[in-house]
Design an enzyme around this catalytic site. Structure first.
Site, mmCIF file in Angstrom:
data_model
loop_
_atom_site.group_PDB
_atom_site.id
_atom_site.type_symbol
_atom_site.label_atom_id
_atom_site.label_comp_id
_atom_site.label_asym_id
_atom_site.label_seq_id
_atom_site.Cartn_x
_atom_site.Cartn_y
_atom_site.Cartn_z
ATOM 1 N N GLU A 4 -10.351 6.371 4.860
ATOM 2 C CA GLU A 4 -9.370 5.984 5.741
ATOM 3 C C GLU A 4 -9.640 6.510 7.061
ATOM 4 O O GLU A 4 -10.701 6.440 7.667
ATOM 5 C CB GLU A 4 -7.824 5.933 4.971
ATOM 6 N N ASP A 50 0.827 -1.077 -0.028
ATOM 7 C CA ASP A 50 -0.154 0.087 -0.032
ATOM 8 C C ASP A 50 0.924 1.306 -0.025
ATOM 9 O O ASP A 50 1.898 1.349 0.052
ATOM 10 C CB ASP A 50 -0.991 0.012 1.181
#
Length: 629
Positions: A516, A309
């Site tokens: 997020e 990521d």
């Protein structure tokens, strides 16, 4: 002597030219050769610098032609909101991607770079793209064929901008709605998440029946993209739903809840898998060799490439980047093939090069990574057609794709209440013909709220200027009879409502956009002034409340006042789909793919738990029939 030597020299020169011509044949550039032979041929030609370059993914803002050539960069991405220009056209995107690609093609071996982007609910970074409902709504549909159509449409729109790789789908199983990424998850039930992996053949194409297990498949041509199953593994199970946190669960629990959809993704030929920021029982996934190499690569036979990521290697330590060379060693050693650096690429390259040259990381690990990356590039035809053209630009935001999104909105709506009491007459469907109706609420005329996070920018935007679409207010105006007066007041007081003698009201409230960790929430409340709008309006006139949110939110305190309640999740640009159901052109069919709690202190609470006492249980949803016109 001089004369007789001329023919001899000519003959020698001819021979040299023939040999040179034969030398020009490069097996790795021959599409008729098997992929394995092409990989082997290219690998033996590559230097260590060229191999390590393939493992690097950098952000477009640092991907100058010089950088691409000097460091042999294998991949480039757009982070959330990283665009060639505000409201950039498809042509502008194609030209930008091609400029970067031309630099890669000018290197010694001409290995094309692969450009990736977060197309997580449609091509959501790009102005005028079709924005589909977020996954939390799509899970409600339980319709794999619809997901396949969404995948096909998304692939066409991503390709319209010259991009061949999408960081989707997210196959997290969100077990706690306090998690800020819960809207990226299809369901709390892995079985629904498994069904929804049908988006992968939509994005990549249908895998041939004779394909070997675990081998990536992307149909060649310019209509499909490489997909990415994420985030491996357990991202949706963190304690208290804290983003990037620790998932405490047994191996059996991990395999039974969080792993199943990866089997489906791999069996459908998914090209790449992205690793999760989170930890499993205290060990960061980015350095978990047992799960990345031992399980994903060896046991599940995954043969595509594993990608980190964004700054995933940095975040192995707390604080991030505290011991970068050790993080590089642990992350690459664990089995990550491509590192989303995305800015400080020289530091990564220097560290990894040093470690390989000093036998800290074996060359075999580098070769494994590069073979996997090249396999995906060869399979998808990137060597044959590395440059995009403008033939697909009309696919971006096409009417056909918007109709698919509108269908998805209709099927994702869940009718949670319809009538104040069991004996009361249902409020929905609403009559199109009425003297005067009220539309109220912070989310009624706000495309940014409707689309949520990961839309145009990482965190999403507020207002109606972000992209092209239909707000719920405009959808209502498009649907009612021309004689019906529609009054819009975002947050009316009770006197205004009482004095206007409205036939009924539509109140649209919910959460602001987030992504997020910025979406992590311990209270899961509707944003102000939503609660006061509900009280002011629903206390004075018959009302339907439409909730725009990335997850179940606290609704119990207002439920008694509300006549009808609809969970619309984050529907995207096609708000007309909401009006389609409210006014009865289509019936409600959606069933909750997430448990709707009474109070946050019940969380986490998932179907099957011993303390299961929901406000609306998993699978609940009132169905209605379309009204006959």
């Amino acid at each position: 002597m001089g004369r007789s030597s001329r023919p001899v020299l000519g003959f020698i020169l001819l021979c040299c030219l023939i040999v040179a011509g034969e030398a020009e044949y490069l097996k790795y550039k021959d599409p008729k050769m098997p992929v394995g032979a092409r990989i082997k041929d290219l690998m033996k030609r590559m230097t260590i610098e060229e191999k390590i370059g393939q493992m690097v993914q950098i952000e477009r803002t640092v991907a100058s032609p010089d950088v691409m050539k000097q460091y042999f960069i294998g991949s480039v991405l757009s982070g959330g909101g990283s665009v060639p220009a505000p409201k950039a056209s498809a042509e502008a995107w194609v030209n930008m991607v091609n400029e970067i690609q031309k630099a890669s093609l000018s290197t010694r071996l001409g290995i094309p770079m692969i450009y990736g982007i977060d197309a997580v609910h449609g091509h959501s970074n790009v102005y005028n793209a079709t924005i589909f409902p977020h996954n939390v709504g799509l899970g409600v549909t339980r319709d794999p064929q619809l997901l396949k159509k969404i995948g096909e449409a998304t692939a066409l729109e991503v390709r319209a901008t010259g991009i061949p790789y999408a960081f989707a789908p997210c196959i997290a199983v969100c077990r706690d709605p306090r998690w800020g990424r819960c809207y990226e998850s299809y369901s709390e039930d892995h079985r629904i998440v498994q069904l929804m992996t049908e988006i992968i053949p939509g994005l990549q194409g249908e895998i041939p029946s004779n394909s070997k297990k675990g081998v990536p498949f992307v149909a060649p041509g310019n209509t499909k993209v490489a997909a990415c199953a994420k985030h491996f593994v357990g991202d949706g199970g963190t304690t208290k739903g804290l983003d990037e946190n620790n998932t405490v669960i047994s191996m059996d629990g991990l395999l039974n809840i969080h792993m199943p959809a990866y089997y489906n993704a791999i069996s459908k030929g998914v090209a790449t898998v992205m690793v999760s920021y989170s930890s499993w029982n205290g060990k960061r996934m980015h350095i978990n060799r047992d799960l990345i190499t031992g399980f994903l690569k060896n046991k599940m036979k995954f043969r595509g490439f594993v990608i980190s990521d964004w700054q995933g290697i940095d975040r192995v330590t707390s604080p991030p980047h505290a011991n970068y060379s050790l993080s590089v060693q642990a992350g690459v050693g664990a089995g990550i093939d491509m590192i989303m650096v995305p800015f400080n690429f020289t530091e990564f390259i220097d560290d990894l090069t040093y470690q390989v040259k000093n036998n800290i990381i074996p060359m075999s690990r580098i070769d494994d990574a590069v073979q996997r990356i090249l396999r995906v590039k060869f399979v998808m035809g990137l060597f044959e057609k590395p440059l995009a053209d403008l033939s697909m630009t009309d696919q971006l935001g096409s009417q056909e794709h918007r109709e698919i999104a509108r269908e998805a909105v209709r099927k994702s709506l869940v009718l949670l209440k319809n009538g104040k009491y069991n004996t009361a007459k249902p409020l929905l469907p609403l009559p199109k013909k009425a003297p005067k109706i009220l539309v109220a609420g912070s989310h009624a005329d706000n495309l940014g709220y409707q689309c949520g996070g990961w839309t145009i920018t990482w965190q999403g935007l507020v207002g109606n200027d972000l992209t092209i679409g239909t707000t719920i207010l405009n959808a209502v105006k498009n649907t009612v009879d021309p004689t019906t007066q529609v009054v819009y007041n975002e947050n009316p007081d009770a006197n205004f409502v009482k004095s206007n003698k409205f036939s009924y009201a539509i109140v649209v409230v919910g959460e602001p956009p987030y992504a997020e960790m910025y979406g992590d929430s311990s209270n899961l409340s509707i944003s102000e002034p939503g609660p006061s709008t509900i009280n002011n309006v629903c206390g004075a006139v018959k009302c339907v409340v439409v909730v725009i949110s990335g997850r179940p939110v606290v609704i119990q305190p207002y439920l008694e006042k509300i006549d009808a309640l609809v969970a619309a999740w984050l529907p995207g640009t096609e708000g007309q789909g909401v009006a389609d159901n409210l006014f009865g052109d289509y019936g409600f069919t959606g069933k909750l793919a997430r448990t709707w709690f009474k109070t946050v202190d019940q969380l986490p609470m998932n179907v099957g738990d011993s303390h299961y006492d929901p406000l609306f249980p998993f699978g609940f949803g009132i169905t209605t029939k379309p009204t006959k016109n």
